[in-house]
Design a protein around this motif. Structure first.
Motif, PDB file in Angstrom:
ATOM      1  N   LYS A 113      60.364  81.696 139.116  1.00  0.00           N
ATOM      2  CA  LYS A 113      61.431  81.568 138.144  1.00  0.00           C
ATOM      3  C   LYS A 113      61.583  80.128 137.677  1.00  0.00           C
ATOM      4  N   SER A 114      60.653  79.667 136.878  1.00  0.00           N
ATOM      5  CA  SER A 114      60.634  78.256 136.508  1.00  0.00           C
ATOM      6  C   SER A 114      61.864  77.811 135.726  1.00  0.00           C
ATOM      7  N   ASP A 115      62.345  78.610 134.789  1.00  0.00           N
ATOM      8  CA  ASP A 115      63.534  78.213 134.034  1.00  0.00           C
ATOM      9  C   ASP A 115      64.753  78.105 134.942  1.00  0.00           C
ATOM     10  N   GLU A 116      64.876  79.053 135.853  1.00  0.00           N
ATOM     11  CA  GLU A 116      66.004  79.013 136.765  1.00  0.00           C
ATOM     12  C   GLU A 116      65.878  77.845 137.737  1.00  0.00           C
ATOM     13  N   LEU A 117      64.645  77.513 138.126  1.00  0.00           N
ATOM     14  CA  LEU A 117      64.436  76.341 138.980  1.00  0.00           C
ATOM     15  C   LEU A 117      64.900  75.086 138.246  1.00  0.00           C
ATOM     16  N   LEU A 118      64.493  74.950 137.000  1.00  0.00           N
ATOM     17  CA  LEU A 118      64.907  73.774 136.240  1.00  0.00           C
ATOM     18  C   LEU A 118      66.429  73.693 136.157  1.00  0.00           C
ATOM     19  N   GLY A 119      67.080  74.816 135.981  1.00  0.00           N
ATOM     20  CA  GLY A 119      68.537  74.838 135.948  1.00  0.00           C
ATOM     21  C   GLY A 119      69.137  74.389 137.272  1.00  0.00           C
ATOM     22  N   ARG A 120      68.569  74.852 138.385  1.00  0.00           N
ATOM     23  CA  ARG A 120      69.057  74.444 139.709  1.00  0.00           C
ATOM     24  C   ARG A 120      68.867  72.951 139.926  1.00  0.00           C
ATOM     25  N   ILE A 121      67.674  72.457 139.583  1.00  0.00           N
ATOM     26  CA  ILE A 121      67.402  71.030 139.763  1.00  0.00           C
ATOM     27  C   ILE A 121      68.326  70.219 138.856  1.00  0.00           C
ATOM     28  N   GLN A 122      68.485  70.681 137.638  1.00  0.00           N
ATOM     29  CA  GLN A 122      69.353  69.983 136.687  1.00  0.00           C
ATOM     30  C   GLN A 122      70.787  69.937 137.208  1.00  0.00           C
ATOM     31  N   GLU A 123      71.249  71.035 137.743  1.00  0.00           N
ATOM     32  CA  GLU A 123      72.609  71.114 138.274  1.00  0.00           C
ATOM     33  C   GLU A 123      72.801  70.116 139.426  1.00  0.00           C
ATOM     34  N   LYS A 124      71.811  70.020 140.292  1.00  0.00           N
ATOM     35  CA  LYS A 124      71.931  69.143 141.460  1.00  0.00           C
ATOM     36  C   LYS A 124      71.694  67.676 141.145  1.00  0.00           C
ATOM     37  N   THR A 125      70.888  67.395 140.115  1.00  0.00           N
ATOM     38  CA  THR A 125      70.515  66.004 139.850  1.00  0.00           C
ATOM     39  C   THR A 125      71.208  65.400 138.640  1.00  0.00           C
ATOM     40  N   GLY A 126      71.657  66.241 137.722  1.00  0.00           N
ATOM     41  CA  GLY A 126      72.261  65.738 136.495  1.00  0.00           C
ATOM     42  C   GLY A 126      71.241  65.311 135.449  1.00  0.00           C
ATOM     43  N   GLU A 127      69.961  65.491 135.726  1.00  0.00           N
ATOM     44  CA  GLU A 127      68.909  65.125 134.774  1.00  0.00           C
ATOM     45  C   GLU A 127      68.793  66.192 133.681  1.00  0.00           C
ATOM     46  N   SER A 128      68.272  65.795 132.519  1.00  0.00           N
ATOM     47  CA  SER A 128      68.058  66.766 131.450  1.00  0.00           C
ATOM     48  C   SER A 128      66.846  67.624 131.784  1.00  0.00           C
ATOM     49  N   LYS A 129      66.821  68.843 131.232  1.00  0.00           N
ATOM     50  CA  LYS A 129      65.675  69.721 131.460  1.00  0.00           C
ATOM     51  C   LYS A 129      64.399  69.094 130.926  1.00  0.00           C
ATOM     52  N   GLU A 130      64.489  68.440 129.786  1.00  0.00           N
ATOM     53  CA  GLU A 130      63.308  67.812 129.196  1.00  0.00           C
ATOM     54  C   GLU A 130      62.764  66.723 130.117  1.00  0.00           C
ATOM     55  N   LYS A 131      63.636  65.908 130.675  1.00  0.00           N
ATOM     56  CA  LYS A 131      63.197  64.844 131.588  1.00  0.00           C
ATOM     57  C   LYS A 131      62.573  65.445 132.839  1.00  0.00           C
ATOM     58  N   LEU A 132      63.165  66.516 133.356  1.00  0.00           N
ATOM     59  CA  LEU A 132      62.618  67.176 134.534  1.00  0.00           C
ATOM     60  C   LEU A 132      61.259  67.805 134.234  1.00  0.00           C
ATOM     61  N   LYS A 133      61.131  68.443 133.065  1.00  0.00           N
ATOM     62  CA  LYS A 133      59.845  69.036 132.689  1.00  0.00           C
ATOM     63  C   LYS A 133      58.769  67.966 132.607  1.00  0.00           C
ATOM     64  N   ASN A 134      59.102  66.835 132.012  1.00  0.00           N
ATOM     65  CA  ASN A 134      58.137  65.747 131.893  1.00  0.00           C
ATOM     66  C   ASN A 134      57.746  65.211 133.265  1.00  0.00           C
ATOM     67  N   PHE A 135      58.724  65.093 134.165  1.00  0.00           N
ATOM     68  CA  PHE A 135      58.438  64.618 135.518  1.00  0.00           C
ATOM     69  C   PHE A 135      57.510  65.586 136.236  1.00  0.00           C
TER      70      PHE A 135
END
Length: 61
Positions: A35-57
């Motif tokens: 569940k990649s989209d949901e993972l990004l949402g979880r990481i975003q929620e915990k880190t405060g980073e944007s989804k785009e920044k997380l995807k790039n990382f």
């Protein structure tokens, strides 16, 4: 890329994500395996980073 190679790369990525964002748990990252989209949402929620920044990382891993 075969399944073993993918698992190896995913394990490396999980380790790097946990190093950068120490509040992520194994459960958070295991959840992602289908569940990649949901993972990004979880990481975003915990880190405060944007989804785009997380995807790039993650892509850079």
């Amino acid at each position: 890329m075969n399944e073993e190679q993918f698992k190896g790369k995913w394990n490396i990525a999980k380790g790097k994500l946990k190093q950068k964002y120490g509040n992520l748990t194994d459960d958070d990252l295991t959840y992602a395996e289908g569940k990649s989209d949901e993972l990004l949402g979880r990481i975003q929620e915990k880190t405060g980073e944007s989804k785009e920044k997380l995807k790039n990382f993650i892509d850079a891993l």
